[in-house]
Scaffold this motif. Sequence first.
Motif, PDB file in Angstrom:
ATOM      1  N   ALA A  91       0.923  -1.541   0.052  1.00 20.22           N
ATOM      2  CA  ALA A  91       0.396   0.105   0.236  1.00 20.22           C
ATOM      3  C   ALA A  91       1.386   1.377   0.106  1.00 20.22           C
ATOM      4  N   PRO A  92       2.395   1.856   1.406  1.00 20.86           N
ATOM      5  CA  PRO A  92       2.540   2.776   0.924  1.00 20.86           C
ATOM      6  C   PRO A  92       3.565   3.094  -0.513  1.00 20.86           C
ATOM      7  N   ARG A  93       3.790   1.742  -1.150  1.00 18.34           N
ATOM      8  CA  ARG A  93       4.225   2.440  -2.691  1.00 18.34           C
ATOM      9  C   ARG A  93       3.784   2.565  -3.266  1.00 18.34           C
ATOM     10  N   ARG A  94       2.246   2.348  -3.309  1.00 20.29           N
ATOM     11  CA  ARG A  94       1.010   2.350  -4.173  1.00 20.29           C
ATOM     12  C   ARG A  94       0.516   3.106  -3.828  1.00 20.29           C
ATOM     13  N   LEU A  95       0.667   4.419  -2.366  1.00 15.70           N
ATOM     14  CA  LEU A  95      -0.010   6.065  -2.294  1.00 15.70           C
ATOM     15  C   LEU A  95       1.427   6.838  -3.519  1.00 15.70           C
ATOM     16  N   VAL A  96       2.555   6.310  -3.037  1.00 15.75           N
ATOM     17  CA  VAL A  96       4.104   6.982  -3.649  1.00 15.75           C
ATOM     18  C   VAL A  96       3.581   7.062  -5.336  1.00 15.75           C
ATOM     19  N   TRP A  97       3.227   5.960  -5.896  1.00 20.80           N
ATOM     20  CA  TRP A  97       3.156   6.217  -7.227  1.00 20.80           C
ATOM     21  C   TRP A  97       1.878   7.183  -7.677  1.00 20.80           C
ATOM     22  N   LEU A  98       0.825   6.753  -6.928  1.00 20.70           N
ATOM     23  CA  LEU A  98      -0.650   7.687  -7.230  1.00 20.70           C
ATOM     24  C   LEU A  98       0.138   9.214  -7.027  1.00 20.70           C
ATOM     25  N   GLY A  99       1.343   9.284  -6.032  1.00 23.26           N
ATOM     26  CA  GLY A  99       1.289  11.038  -5.395  1.00 23.26           C
ATOM     27  C   GLY A  99       2.177  11.110  -6.996  1.00 23.26           C
ATOM     28  N   ALA A 100       3.190  10.121  -7.007  1.00 22.26           N
ATOM     29  CA  ALA A 100       3.443  10.999  -8.280  1.00 22.26           C
ATOM     30  C   ALA A 100       2.756  10.944  -9.262  1.00 22.26           C
ATOM     31  N   VAL A 101       2.032  10.409  -9.902  1.00 17.61           N
ATOM     32  CA  VAL A 101       0.889  10.449 -11.389  1.00 17.61           C
ATOM     33  C   VAL A 101      -0.193  11.794 -11.576  1.00 17.61           C
ATOM     34  N   VAL A 102      -0.312  12.064  -9.735  1.00 15.25           N
ATOM     35  CA  VAL A 102      -0.577  13.067  -9.689  1.00 15.25           C
ATOM     36  C   VAL A 102      -0.276  14.318  -9.868  1.00 15.25           C
ATOM     37  N   ALA A 103       1.081  14.547  -9.571  1.00 13.61           N
ATOM     38  CA  ALA A 103       1.876  15.594  -9.596  1.00 13.61           C
ATOM     39  C   ALA A 103       2.371  15.752 -10.961  1.00 13.61           C
ATOM     40  N   VAL A 104       2.533  14.925 -11.722  1.00 10.89           N
ATOM     41  CA  VAL A 104       2.761  14.742 -13.126  1.00 10.89           C
ATOM     42  C   VAL A 104       1.685  15.557 -13.855  1.00 10.89           C
ATOM     43  N   TRP A 105       0.931  14.976 -13.655  1.00 11.81           N
ATOM     44  CA  TRP A 105      -0.344  15.591 -14.477  1.00 11.81           C
ATOM     45  C   TRP A 105      -0.926  17.066 -13.649  1.00 11.81           C
ATOM     46  N   MET A 106      -0.777  17.428 -12.915  1.00 14.08           N
ATOM     47  CA  MET A 106      -0.612  19.305 -12.674  1.00 14.08           C
ATOM     48  C   MET A 106       0.103  19.384 -12.817  1.00 14.08           C
ATOM     49  N   VAL A 107       1.081  19.331 -13.266  1.00  9.88           N
ATOM     50  CA  VAL A 107       2.288  19.613 -14.028  1.00  9.88           C
ATOM     51  C   VAL A 107       2.177  20.213 -15.577  1.00  9.88           C
ATOM     52  N   LEU A 108       2.014  19.485 -16.259  1.00  4.84           N
ATOM     53  CA  LEU A 108       0.650  18.794 -17.915  1.00  4.84           C
ATOM     54  C   LEU A 108      -0.138  20.185 -17.645  1.00  4.84           C
ATOM     55  N   VAL A 109      -1.385  20.119 -16.251  1.00  7.82           N
ATOM     56  CA  VAL A 109      -2.593  20.585 -16.408  1.00  7.82           C
ATOM     57  C   VAL A 109      -1.861  22.054 -16.845  1.00  7.82           C
ATOM     58  N   VAL A 110      -0.975  22.842 -15.584  1.00  8.62           N
ATOM     59  CA  VAL A 110      -1.173  23.909 -15.725  1.00  8.62           C
ATOM     60  C   VAL A 110       0.178  23.778 -16.971  1.00  8.62           C
ATOM     61  N   LEU A 111       0.949  24.173 -17.365  1.00  8.32           N
ATOM     62  CA  LEU A 111       1.677  23.959 -18.689  1.00  8.32           C
ATOM     63  C   LEU A 111       0.466  24.219 -19.888  1.00  8.32           C
ATOM     64  N   ALA A 112      -0.016  22.793 -20.073  1.00  9.09           N
ATOM     65  CA  ALA A 112      -0.949  22.879 -21.076  1.00  9.09           C
ATOM     66  C   ALA A 112      -2.395  22.095 -20.942  1.00  9.09           C
ATOM     67  N   PRO A 113      -3.505  23.252 -20.751  1.00  5.38           N
ATOM     68  CA  PRO A 113      -4.792  22.941 -20.158  1.00  5.38           C
ATOM     69  C   PRO A 113      -5.039  21.789 -20.960  1.00  5.38           C
ATOM     70  N   SER A 114      -5.322  21.270 -22.051  1.00  2.00           N
ATOM     71  CA  SER A 114      -5.852  20.364 -23.175  1.00  2.00           C
ATOM     72  C   SER A 114      -5.424  19.046 -22.412  1.00  2.00           C
ATOM     73  N   PHE A 115      -4.900  18.814 -21.174  1.00  2.00           N
ATOM     74  CA  PHE A 115      -4.280  17.374 -20.848  1.00  2.00           C
ATOM     75  C   PHE A 115      -5.197  17.308 -19.734  1.00  2.00           C
ATOM     76  N   ALA A 116      -6.161  18.598 -19.305  1.00  2.00           N
ATOM     77  CA  ALA A 116      -7.491  18.313 -18.307  1.00  2.00           C
ATOM     78  C   ALA A 116      -8.021  17.117 -18.295  1.00  2.00           C
ATOM     79  N   TRP A 117      -8.525  16.312 -19.202  1.00  2.00           N
ATOM     80  CA  TRP A 117      -9.502  15.202 -19.030  1.00  2.00           C
ATOM     81  C   TRP A 117      -8.972  13.985 -19.008  1.00  2.00           C
ATOM     82  N   CYS A 118      -7.660  13.579 -18.699  1.00  2.00           N
ATOM     83  CA  CYS A 118      -6.836  12.800 -18.500  1.00  2.00           C
ATOM     84  C   CYS A 118      -7.605  11.752 -17.234  1.00  2.00           C
ATOM     85  N   ALA A 119      -7.410  13.372 -16.794  1.00  2.00           N
ATOM     86  CA  ALA A 119      -8.094  12.740 -14.708  1.00  2.00           C
ATOM     87  C   ALA A 119      -8.760  12.096 -14.840  1.00  2.00           C
ATOM     88  N   VAL A 120      -9.917  11.469 -15.986  1.00  2.00           N
ATOM     89  CA  VAL A 120     -11.044  11.144 -15.595  1.00  2.00           C
ATOM     90  C   VAL A 120     -10.892   8.856 -15.291  1.00  2.00           C
TER      91      VAL A 120
END
Length: 422
Positions: A91-120
């Motif tokens: 469980a701890p490793r999976r939480l770290v992985w999920l946090g890293a995925v969300v963080a990278v996605w947020m940076v992408l959304v800030v730089l390019a809002p078209s990546f927003a729908w990857c949130a679904v």
Amino acid sequence: MARTGTPARAGAAFVPAPAGTPGPAAQEAAASGERRLRLVMHAAFFLLLGASLARFLTRHPGEPRTPWIIGLCAGLALLYVLGPAPFARTAPRRLVWLGAVVAVWMVLVVLAPSFAWCAVPLFFTGLHTLPPRTALALVTVLTAFVVGAQLKLSPGGFDPNLVLAPPAVAAIATAVFVHMRRQSDHQRRLIEDLISTRRELAATERREGTLAERQRLSMEIHDTLAQGLSSQQMLLQAADRVWTTDPQTAHRHVRTAASIAGRNLAEARRFVRDLAPADLAGGGTLQQALRALAAREAQENKGLAVRCHIEGTPARPLPERVSSALLRIAQGALANVREHAGATTATLTLTFLGDQVVLDVADDGRGFDARAAGAPGARGHGLPAMRARARQLGGVLTLETAPGEGTVLSAAVPLHPTDTTP
């Protein structure tokens, strides 16, 4: 014989489970459905990620941020691919992985809002990974990023539809997932309860069979050994009283008691043979024991020809209790043939069918009405005892007979029965 062949074996090996009773197939189906849902979510994520990157490259060619967008997009894809294998073990490793995925996605959304729908797809990943309250907080944050990205992309400024649509999609996705999770948990609990109940019922049936066998043995011992010992005691007491006054009568009593003792000794040996088959002692196989039984029965009963056939070869040696039970069933069936059938020929057939073994005992005797034999109050303990032995091993015993048409008895037992002996 009026009937040739043996009873259908494919359906005779196991007693059918009650309708609606789940087994390993039902559990595997539930797990398979969950795996398919995950595959759909993974495919949707990569599809949306690729579409967002294509949209950005089409709309914004040659911009300075393009290398960063491409690099972050490739990193997010690689991170997402690596997640289900090494990071899903604890469980701890999976939480770290999920946090890293969300963080990278947020940076992408800030730089390019078209990546927003990857949130679904990330909605479902978070709901599947995190505790309920933490997952709802993550969904709220992701939804806020989507709303901000859509407003940033809107050329006309504020648009109520862009503000309300993402929360509505997030609410629908969350409600669907929570409902599916509750249904899955409920089904899992129901399966566990039903399996536990089925095991308890099977154990109860086996205990009842054991008690019935004990009762049968106690009745036989009472009617033979106990009665014989009582008669011997009375005869020896009578001989003792007249030993000096009437020696001839006393000697006659002693000879009679010795004769009764000889018969009781034969009965005791028979019980020992039934409880621990001598034919299986010293590592003998069931095939060898059945051949020896057939030869012995034919030798002791001159008017009865007994044959033995073996079909197939077991992949591994039979469990000892399976061999013992089938040999006892064969002994009981041949005893019935010898005492009641008036047959001239009896055939033992042992067949190995992969995951089960089937013993058939057929004779060309007079046959009987099977319904009358199974009616309450019917005499005889042989058939109920044979059925109990087969049932204790998770198998079933079937009987095909009719007056004047001979009899075929078939015992089918799984090769790996579950031992629930109390």
